[in-house]
Design an enzyme around this catalytic site. Structure first.
Site, short mmCIF file in Angstrom:
data_model
loop_
_atom_site.label_atom_id
_atom_site.label_comp_id
_atom_site.label_asym_id
_atom_site.label_seq_id
_atom_site.Cartn_x
_atom_site.Cartn_y
_atom_site.Cartn_z
N GLU A 188 44.50 13.58 42.64
CA GLU A 188 43.78 12.41 42.12
C GLU A 188 42.31 12.43 42.52
O GLU A 188 41.52 11.68 41.94
CB GLU A 188 44.45 11.12 42.63
N CYS A 206 43.32 27.29 51.81
CA CYS A 206 44.42 27.69 52.68
C CYS A 206 44.32 29.15 53.10
O CYS A 206 45.03 29.58 54.01
CB CYS A 206 45.76 27.44 51.99
N SER A 252 49.39 20.86 51.86
CA SER A 252 49.56 20.93 53.31
C SER A 252 51.02 21.17 53.66
O SER A 252 51.93 20.87 52.87
CB SER A 252 49.07 19.64 53.97
#
Length: 497
Positions: free
Chosen positions: A176, A281, A226
């Site tokens: 979002e 990441c 995550s």
């Protein structure tokens, strides 16, 4: 204020839930757009559109699918500048980095264009008298993807092009915080001739995520984000009978041996730690320096870091942009002050950094920490920002034990001139992606991306052959066409004659 809506059934659909989220320009700190948050009913509308489209898309020819994908690839290439500008405006990364993101996403579109080769199947003839066995792969139906803020175009393109090439229809829930790129990808797919309902985009928060995970008509879910959320996605999705691939976080280590080219290692550490403001990441967040390597290596890293130009992503002179939100910026900065309190040496402190004329932006300068130990928060947590820690060890064995003790196992790298040491490392390190003198070993599109341990939940990595297998399921067909001379009744156990 502009509102980003949903894309359902081949067209924009205004949100009706009444809930909206802010979309900021990270360089200025100003809210420039809002995004509609989908309710469970709006997610259901997207799934219904995808389910209806699957009736024809799932049985469409490979030639039809690839013709659309080839056209899509052409349109993406023509609009890569526009897509990159959308990424920079909402994520904050510099324009060259945004262009690189689009290029890496295009690799998977190109892989999807070659799907006929990936779906050829296998055939064994005459396994018994006049009996043949074929192994084929078929699409799943409606599948979904939930993607992170740090790569608004690339990660969605890691998912839906391959999924739809395999004959599935897709529901995408982008972050979002960065909704515009995904919406543009859907628009271009429609322009390329993708039938209505094959690709749908619903924006939202946890309400939309849970609606996807619980929906009975969604067969599989892909996720990148995550580790805590990846674990939740995998647990909830599988509990609802779905196939799930959930890629989590990381704490990527870069091992530097005494024989390494330290200039190359320093350049690589800068690029891998501070590129995209560390919000990826695959960022290197820990340098493990063996023996006497640490002091000269830190000196070279600091020399380079001091020269980095930080500023708005749309400024060609900028090499690093802002962080995604003020809250995240403050959290990242807290690790620098916390490391000092816990005994680390702060070689460079990037907290409190500002850019003239953009004082309200979400700025964080680069930070470099020395004498970091495994007990410190800066080592234990995924910071997801431009903070590089240096851990000093005496031997290779001490280094490998340190790295393998990490709960994560996403990517790692070794810098050395010793081929034997490099080979030993790639066999012994517990990580899914390994670089030898390559700091960010993200595989090319025809190999698969994914880590080990708490960096991956599920059995399949993303894109490449693993991606094809994730978005299809196998079926074995055994066929016998009796010879006209066969006949008679035999109630005995079938024999392989």
């Amino acid at each position: 204020m502009k509102t980003i809506s949903h894309w359902i059934g081949g067209k924009p659909v205004e949100g009706v839930s009444g809930n909206f989220g802010p979309v900021y320009n990270p360089a200025t700190g100003a809210q420039e757009k809002q995004v509609a948050f989908a309710s469970a009913d709006e997610v259901d509308a997207a799934v219904r559109a995808a389910k209806e489209a699957f009736k024809t898309w799932g049985s469409s020819s490979l030639a039809k699918r690839t013709s659309v994908l080839f056209k899509y690839r052409e349109l993406l290439d023509a609009h890569r500048e526009e897509i990159a500008q959308l990424i920079t405006a909402e994520h904050g990364k510099v324009h060259s980095d945004a262009l690189g993101e689009v290029a890496r996403g295009l690799e998977i579109v190109e892989l999807a264009c070659g799907i006929p080769e990936k779906l050829k199947g296998e055939l064994s003839t005459q396994v018994s008298t006049r009996v043949d066995v074929a192994a084929i792969r078929q699409s799943l139906g409606v599948v979904a993807g939930i993607t992170p803020f740090n790569f608004p175009a690339m990660v969605p393109m890691w998912m839906f092009p391959l999924a739809i090439a395999c004959g599935n229809t897709f529901v995408l829930k982008p972050s979002e915080k960065v909704p515009s790129a995904a919406f543009k990808l859907a628009e271009l797919a429609a322009e390329a001739g993708l039938p209505d309902g094959v690709l749908n985009v619903v924006n939202g928060d946890k309400v939309a995520v849970d609606a996807i995970l619980e929906h009975p008509d969604i067969a599989a879910v892909s996720f990148v984000g995550s580790t805590p959320i990846a674990r939740y996605i995998h647990t909830t999705g599988t509990a609802n009978g779905k196939r799930v691939q959930a890629l989590g976080g990381a704490k990527n280590h870069m091992l530097v041996l005494p024989d390494a080219d330290l200039d190359l290692a320093a350049d690589s550490a800068i690029n891998a730690a501070y590129g995209s403001a560390g919000e990826r990441c695959m960022a290197i967040s820990v340098v493990v320096a063996v023996g006497e390597t640490a002091d000269p290596l830190i000196g070279k890293i600091k020399e380079r870091a001091d020269k980095l130009r930080i500023g708005p992503g749309d400024d060609p002179a900028s090499e690093m942009g802002p962080l995604i939100t003020k809250v995240h910026r403050d959290k990242v900065a807290s690790y620098v002050t916390g490391a000092a309190a816990q005994g680390a040496d702060v070689v460079i402190d990037g907290s409190g950094y500002t850019v003239e004329g953009y004082e309200d932006g979400h700025w964080m300068g680069v930070s470099l920490l020395d004498h970091v130990t495994p007990e410190m928060d800066a080592y234990r947590d995924e910071i997801f920002g431009p903070v590089l820690s240096v851990v000093r060890v005496e031997t290779y064995d001490e280094a490998i034990a340190l790295m393998n003790n990490s709960p994560w196992g996403n990517g790692t790298a070794i810098f050395t001139r010793d081929g034997g040491a490099a080979r030993r490392f790639q066999m012994e390190v517990e990580a899914g992606m390994v670089g030898v003198n390559v700091p960010i070993p993200v595989p090319v599109g025809y190999h698969s991306f994914g880590g080990w341990k708490d960096s991956l939940f599920g059995d399949h990595h993303i894109y490449g052959n693993d991606g094809v297998h994730f978005y299809t399921r196998g079926k074995v067909v055994t066929t016998r066409w009796p010879d006209p001379s066969d006949g008679g009744i035999n109630l005995g156990f079938p024999s392989h004659h």
